[in-house]
Design an enzyme around this catalytic site. Structure first.
Site, PDB file in Angstrom:
ATOM      1  N   GLU A   1       3.909 -66.609  -6.971  1.00 41.43           N
ATOM      2  CA  GLU A   1       5.043 -66.193  -6.140  1.00 41.43           C
ATOM      3  C   GLU A   1       5.683 -67.361  -5.386  1.00 41.43           C
ATOM      4  OE1 GLU A   1       4.061 -62.631  -3.845  1.00 41.43           O
ATOM      5  OE2 GLU A   1       2.928 -61.934  -5.576  1.00 41.43           O
TER       6      GLU A   1
ATOM      7  N   ASP B   1       7.483 -81.533  -3.523  1.00 42.02           N
ATOM      8  CA  ASP B   1       8.501 -80.625  -4.066  1.00 42.02           C
ATOM      9  C   ASP B   1       8.257 -80.468  -5.571  1.00 42.02           C
ATOM     10  OD1 ASP B   1      10.767 -79.312  -4.908  1.00 42.02           O
ATOM     11  OD2 ASP B   1      12.183 -80.735  -4.002  1.00 42.02           O
ATOM     12  N   ALA B   2       8.148 -79.216  -6.023  1.00 39.98           N
ATOM     13  CA  ALA B   2       7.883 -78.942  -7.440  1.00 39.98           C
ATOM     14  C   ALA B   2       9.011 -79.423  -8.356  1.00 39.98           C
ATOM     15  CB  ALA B   2       7.676 -77.442  -7.629  1.00 39.98           C
TER      16      ALA B   2
ATOM     17  N   HIS C   1      11.610 -69.490  -5.094  1.00 43.12           N
ATOM     18  CA  HIS C   1      12.167 -70.283  -3.985  1.00 43.12           C
ATOM     19  C   HIS C   1      12.737 -71.612  -4.476  1.00 43.12           C
ATOM     20  CE1 HIS C   1      10.688 -67.900  -0.666  1.00 43.12           C
ATOM     21  NE2 HIS C   1       9.423 -68.101  -0.942  1.00 43.12           N
TER      22      HIS C   1
ATOM     23  N   GLN D   1       2.063 -75.493   6.447  1.00 47.35           N
ATOM     24  CA  GLN D   1       1.101 -74.903   5.515  1.00 47.35           C
ATOM     25  C   GLN D   1       0.086 -75.943   5.034  1.00 47.35           C
ATOM     26  OE1 GLN D   1       3.426 -73.053   2.362  1.00 47.35           O
ATOM     27  NE2 GLN D   1       3.151 -71.048   3.313  1.00 47.35           N
TER      28      GLN D   1
END
Ligand SMILES: C[S@@+](CC[C@H](N)C(=O)[O-])C[C@H]1O[C@@H](n2cnc3c(N)ncnc32)[C@H](O)[C@@H]1O
Length: 276
Positions: free
Chosen positions: A142, A124-125, A146, A101
Site C-alpha cells: 500500500e 524515494d522509490a 502515493h 517514520q
C-alpha cells in the site's frame, strides 16, 4: 497510467503527510499501516492480526530465507519489515519518504533487538539509492499509489532486483469508473491522502514495459477493503471497532471508512519477477 484524477503526488508532500500521521499514531494497528485480510465475513480476527496476515501472504510469495536481502518500499514504521525478518531470517531494508517514520521504525527495531537484520532509510522509490542487482526480492505494501509514476517505480525495482528476484505489492485501483455522483468526494479523498488509482488493465503493460514478468494479479477488495472499512466505520459509529491514524486524520472529511459502499474502489495484490 493512472486514472484521470487531479492528484500528482510529490514525494516530499507525501513525506510530510506521514510525518504528521506518525506523530498522531497511537499504534492502533500494531504498527502496520495497511488493510487487514479476512477470508470470511464472520472471521473475528482483530485488525492487527489480519494486517499481519496480509504481510505474511505477501511475504510467502517472495520465496526468501536468511540468505536473502529484501527491499521494503514504503516501509511505514517498520512493522512489516520486522515481521519479514523474523519469519524468514532475511535481511530487510525499508525505505520511506517520511523522516519521522524512518526514525520511529529504527527505534522500534532497536527495541526489538532486530537491528542486525533490518535497517530503515529515507529514500524515494522513484530514484532508488541502491546498486543494480542488489536485492533478492522487493515488497511494497500500500505505498505505490502515493508515487508519481508507477512505471518508473517498476523500472527502478527491476534495476535493483537480481535476475529471478520477485516483487509483490498491493495497490488501490479503480475497478470500474467512479460514478459521477461520487467523483468529487472521491477526488477530495485522493487529494487529502495524496493518492492516485490505477486501472486494472494498466498493470501488465506497465510491468512489461519496465522489464518485469507479470506472475499474479489478485482482486483482494472483498477480503481487505470491504472488511477493514467495515470495521473502521463501526468504530466511527461508536460500536467498538477500530480507529486508525488514517481515520483520525480524515476527521470529518470523506475518508477511507466512507469508501465502504464505493464498489468501484478496490485493492489488488500484484506479483512479478525479474527475468533470469
Ligand atoms: C500506507 S503507508 C504503508 C506503510 C507500510 N508498507 C505498511 O504496510 O505498514 C505508505 C508508505 O509509502 C511511503 N511512500 C510514499 N511515497 C513514497 C516514495 N516516493 N518513496 C518511498 N516511500 C514512499 C510512505 O512514506 C509510507 O511509508
Amino acid at each position: 497510467m493512472s486514472s484521470a484524477h487531479t492528484v500528482f503526488p510529490v514525494p516530499e508532500e507525501v513525506g510530510r503527510l506521514y510525518d504528521r500521521l506518525t506523530a498522531l499514531d497511537t499504534g492502533t494497528v500494531g504498527g502496520s499501516l495497511h488493510l487487514g485480510y479476512w477470508d470470511a465475513e464472520d472471521d473475528g480476527v482483530p485488525l492487527v492480526e489480519a494486517a499481519d496476515r496480509l504481510t505474511d501472504m505477501m511475504t510467502d510469495r517472495l520465496h526468501v530465507d536468511e540468505n536473502h536481502r529484501v527491499l521494503d518500499i514504503g516501509c511505514g514504521v517498520g512493522q512489516p519489515a520486522m515481521r519479514i525478518a523474523r519469519r524468514t531470517g532475511a535481511h530487510v531494508t525499508g525505505i520511506s519518504v517520511s523522516r519521522g517514520q524512518v526514525a520511529r521504525a529504527t527505534a522500534l527495531a532497536d527495541a526489538a533487538g532486530l537491528r542486525d537484520r533490518v535497517e530503515f532509510r529515507y529514500a524515494d522509490a522513484m530514484r532508488l539509492p541502491f546498486e543494480d542487482n542488489s536485492f533478492d526480492a522487493a515488497i511494497a505494501i500500500e505505498s505505490i499509489f502515493h508515487m508519481p509514476d508507477r512505471e518508473q517505480v517498476f523500472r527502478e525495482i527491476r534495476r535493483v532486483l537480481r535476475p529471478g528476484g520477485r516483487l509483490v505489492l498491493t495497490d488501490f485501483f479503480e475497478r470500474d469508473p467512479i460514478p459521477a455522483g461520487l467523483r468529487s468526494a472521491m477526488d477530495r479523498c485522493l487529494r487529502d491522502f495524496i493518492m492516485t488509482l490505477a486501472r486494472p488493465e494498466d498493470y501488465v503493460p506497465m510491468l512489461s514495459r519496465a522489464g518485469l514478468r507479470f506472475t499474479e494479479l489478485l482482486d483482494i477488495t472483498e477480503e481487505c477493503v470491504r472488511r477493514t472499512f467495515d470495521r473502521m466505520s463501526r468504530s466511527r459509529r461508536g460500536e467498538g471497532g477500530l480507529r486508525t491514524a488514517f481515520d483520525a486524520a480524515a476527521g470529518e472529511k470523506f475518508g477511507p471508512a466512507d469508501m465502504i459502499d464505493v464498489d468501484e474502489f478496490g485493492a489488488v495484490l500484484l506479483a512479478a519477477q525479474k527475468p533470469v
